[in-house]
Scaffold this motif. Structure first.
Motif, PDB file in Angstrom:
ATOM      1  N   MET A 143      35.611  41.099  33.140  1.00 55.63           N
ATOM      2  CA  MET A 143      34.450  41.822  33.656  1.00 55.63           C
ATOM      3  C   MET A 143      34.307  41.705  35.164  1.00 55.63           C
ATOM      4  N   SER A 144      34.621  40.533  35.712  1.00 54.21           N
ATOM      5  CA  SER A 144      34.416  40.307  37.146  1.00 54.21           C
ATOM      6  C   SER A 144      35.336  41.154  38.007  1.00 54.21           C
ATOM      7  N   SER A 145      36.420  41.692  37.424  1.00 56.97           N
ATOM      8  CA  SER A 145      37.385  42.459  38.220  1.00 56.97           C
ATOM      9  C   SER A 145      36.951  43.894  38.463  1.00 56.97           C
ATOM     10  N   PHE A 146      35.974  44.381  37.678  1.00 57.62           N
ATOM     11  CA  PHE A 146      35.503  45.753  37.869  1.00 57.62           C
ATOM     12  C   PHE A 146      34.850  45.874  39.244  1.00 57.62           C
ATOM     13  N   GLY A 147      35.312  46.840  40.032  1.00 54.91           N
ATOM     14  CA  GLY A 147      34.757  47.064  41.358  1.00 54.91           C
ATOM     15  C   GLY A 147      35.303  46.143  42.420  1.00 54.91           C
ATOM     16  N   ARG A 148      36.149  45.169  42.028  1.00 50.69           N
ATOM     17  CA  ARG A 148      36.687  44.228  43.008  1.00 50.69           C
ATOM     18  C   ARG A 148      38.196  44.357  43.191  1.00 50.69           C
ATOM     19  N   LYS A 149      38.874  44.791  42.143  1.00 51.63           N
ATOM     20  CA  LYS A 149      40.325  44.957  42.218  1.00 51.63           C
ATOM     21  C   LYS A 149      40.693  46.435  42.261  1.00 51.63           C
ATOM     22  N   PHE A 150      41.947  46.701  42.629  1.00 49.08           N
ATOM     23  CA  PHE A 150      42.412  48.087  42.645  1.00 49.08           C
ATOM     24  C   PHE A 150      42.289  48.701  41.256  1.00 49.08           C
ATOM     25  N   ALA A 151      42.528  47.892  40.229  1.00 48.58           N
ATOM     26  CA  ALA A 151      42.338  48.301  38.839  1.00 48.58           C
ATOM     27  C   ALA A 151      41.825  47.082  38.079  1.00 48.58           C
ATOM     28  N   PRO A 152      40.959  47.266  37.077  1.00 53.41           N
ATOM     29  CA  PRO A 152      40.423  46.111  36.334  1.00 53.41           C
ATOM     30  C   PRO A 152      41.541  45.231  35.772  1.00 53.41           C
ATOM     31  N   GLU A 153      41.365  43.934  35.881  1.00 51.35           N
ATOM     32  CA  GLU A 153      42.355  42.944  35.431  1.00 51.35           C
ATOM     33  C   GLU A 153      42.026  42.550  33.992  1.00 51.35           C
ATOM     34  N   LEU A 154      42.521  43.344  33.040  1.00 51.78           N
ATOM     35  CA  LEU A 154      42.181  43.145  31.627  1.00 51.78           C
ATOM     36  C   LEU A 154      43.391  42.760  30.782  1.00 51.78           C
ATOM     37  N   ARG A 155      44.575  42.616  31.401  1.00 47.85           N
ATOM     38  CA  ARG A 155      45.788  42.316  30.637  1.00 47.85           C
ATOM     39  C   ARG A 155      46.588  41.200  31.318  1.00 47.85           C
ATOM     40  N   PHE A 156      45.887  40.211  31.842  1.00 49.49           N
ATOM     41  CA  PHE A 156      46.567  39.171  32.615  1.00 49.49           C
ATOM     42  C   PHE A 156      47.432  38.252  31.755  1.00 49.49           C
ATOM     43  N   LEU A 157      47.228  38.233  30.446  1.00 46.63           N
ATOM     44  CA  LEU A 157      48.050  37.380  29.590  1.00 46.63           C
ATOM     45  C   LEU A 157      49.491  37.883  29.490  1.00 46.63           C
ATOM     46  N   GLU A 158      49.693  39.159  29.757  1.00 45.80           N
ATOM     47  CA  GLU A 158      51.036  39.706  29.683  1.00 45.80           C
ATOM     48  C   GLU A 158      51.883  39.115  30.815  1.00 45.80           C
ATOM     49  N   GLY A 159      52.981  38.483  30.453  1.00 46.76           N
ATOM     50  CA  GLY A 159      53.835  37.844  31.450  1.00 46.76           C
ATOM     51  C   GLY A 159      53.446  36.420  31.750  1.00 46.76           C
ATOM     52  N   ALA A 160      52.333  35.949  31.170  1.00 53.68           N
ATOM     53  CA  ALA A 160      51.886  34.581  31.419  1.00 53.68           C
ATOM     54  C   ALA A 160      52.473  33.638  30.380  1.00 53.68           C
ATOM     55  N   GLU A 161      52.740  32.400  30.793  1.00 57.87           N
ATOM     56  CA  GLU A 161      53.160  31.359  29.861  1.00 57.87           C
ATOM     57  C   GLU A 161      51.941  30.474  29.582  1.00 57.87           C
ATOM     58  N   ASP A 162      51.794  29.377  30.339  1.00 60.98           N
ATOM     59  CA  ASP A 162      50.613  28.540  30.153  1.00 60.98           C
ATOM     60  C   ASP A 162      49.461  29.096  30.988  1.00 60.98           C
ATOM     61  N   VAL A 163      48.286  29.182  30.375  1.00 64.15           N
ATOM     62  CA  VAL A 163      47.100  29.710  31.047  1.00 64.15           C
ATOM     63  C   VAL A 163      46.002  28.660  30.966  1.00 64.15           C
ATOM     64  N   VAL A 164      45.371  28.381  32.102  1.00 65.55           N
ATOM     65  CA  VAL A 164      44.313  27.374  32.185  1.00 65.55           C
ATOM     66  C   VAL A 164      42.968  28.074  32.343  1.00 65.55           C
ATOM     67  N   PHE A 165      42.021  27.694  31.488  1.00 64.74           N
ATOM     68  CA  PHE A 165      40.653  28.216  31.552  1.00 64.74           C
ATOM     69  C   PHE A 165      39.737  27.041  31.885  1.00 64.74           C
ATOM     70  N   PRO A 166      39.522  26.747  33.176  1.00 63.78           N
ATOM     71  CA  PRO A 166      38.775  25.534  33.546  1.00 63.78           C
ATOM     72  C   PRO A 166      37.326  25.570  33.085  1.00 63.78           C
ATOM     73  N   LEU A 167      36.899  24.473  32.431  1.00 64.18           N
ATOM     74  CA  LEU A 167      35.523  24.408  31.956  1.00 64.18           C
ATOM     75  C   LEU A 167      34.590  23.804  32.998  1.00 64.18           C
TER      76      LEU A 167
END
Length: 292
Positions: A93-117
């Motif tokens: 959601m935060s990427s709308f209006g901030r990036k050239f295109a919304p970042e909704l598929r970032f898991l593609e091409g990713a291996e380990d992903v960290v979601f800091p709490l």
């Protein structure tokens, strides 16, 4: 409770002061945000192929993405670093209006992903220098789950859970009808959800994922094995996320709970969750429908 917006933090001077304070150093830092040049960051100021081909390979590095998407740089990561951490400042959601295109598929091409709490888990991920993608969501998260580390006054969960922050079980059941797995970047919303689940007669367990590699842990696999269904709550395009999580959860029926992006009309993070049916009460309602 002190909170911090990591999306804003990583694009500020304070972030680089914090790295120095924590003695976290990278051989090279890249970013597409020209304002970060003032802090010794190499700014991506040409087409990507030309820019990255001019760089020599380093042992470790950090890339901070502001307007570029993770998929834009994935073809170049192997030639740049042995280990690289990519901070994607605006995703979902935060990427709308901030990036050239919304970042909704970032898991593609990713291996380990960290979601800091919280800020501390974020800093630990950086200090490890292990390759990872860290997608940020412009949400306010705690600086530390303790009010005071010395006094160990717990703000949200007890120390036993915090010590296992790669995957936190907020509500546990022996054989749940549904195991919900949320991402750590929305940690406080899942704490609210756990309180709603405590008053709910349905057998729904809830865990918060701080790192996707934790899905392979024996303790997490046991939780998955004992559940009839799995629900993944993530700020991401649904089918793309489903393909990613099937790698670790391939033996179970998996259901995706994602924001209804079509309803999004505001850039204010404090209103977005309710608007796109991704706040705690909406998550509960949507989870209950999966039991039918």
């Amino acid at each position: 409770m002190n909170t911090v917006n990591l999306s804003k933090l990583v694009l500020s001077s304070y972030f680089f002061d914090l790295l120095a304070q924590e003695n976290i150093h990278f051989e090279q830092i890249f970013s597409d945000n020209p304002a970060l040049a003032a802090f010794g960051v190499s700014v991506i100021d040409r087409d990507l192929s030309t820019f990255f081909e001019s760089q020599s390979k380093k042992k470790n590095g950090l890339i901070i993405l502001d307007q570029l998407s993770f998929s834009d740089i994935t073809p170049f990561l192997g030639q740049l670093f042995e280990n690289v951490i990519v901070i994607d400042a605006w995703t979902g959601m935060s990427s709308f209006g901030r990036k050239f295109a919304p970042e909704l598929r970032f898991l593609e091409g990713a291996e380990d992903v960290v979601f800091p709490l919280d800020l501390q888990t974020f800093l630990r991920a950086l200090a490890s220098h292990k390759s990872a993608l860290i997608p940020l969501t412009a949400q306010e998260i705690p600086e530390n789950v303790y009010e005071s580390p010395s006094e160990e006054v717990f703000q949200i969960v007890d120390k036993h859970l915090v010590d296992h922050s790669e995957f936190l079980s907020l509500t546990t059941l022996e054989h749940p009808e549904l195991l919900l797995i949320g991402m750590g970047s929305y940690f406080e919303e899942y704490v609210k959800l756990s309180q709603l689940l405590d008053a709910c007669p349905e057998r729904i367990a809830l865990g918060v994922l701080g790192k996707t590699s934790a899905l392979g842990l024996d303790s997490v696999q046991r939780l998955v094995k004992n559940a009839k269904k799995i629900g993944i709550c993530i700020d991401h395009e649904s089918l793309s996320a489903l393909a990613y999580f099937r790698r670790s959860l391939h033996d179970k029926p998996i259901f995706m709970i994602t924001p209804d992006y079509k309803k999004l009309t505001t850039f204010a993070p404090e209103w977005q969750l309710e608007q796109v049916s991704f706040d705690a009460s909406s998550l509960l309602e949507r989870s209950l429908k999966l039991l039918v």
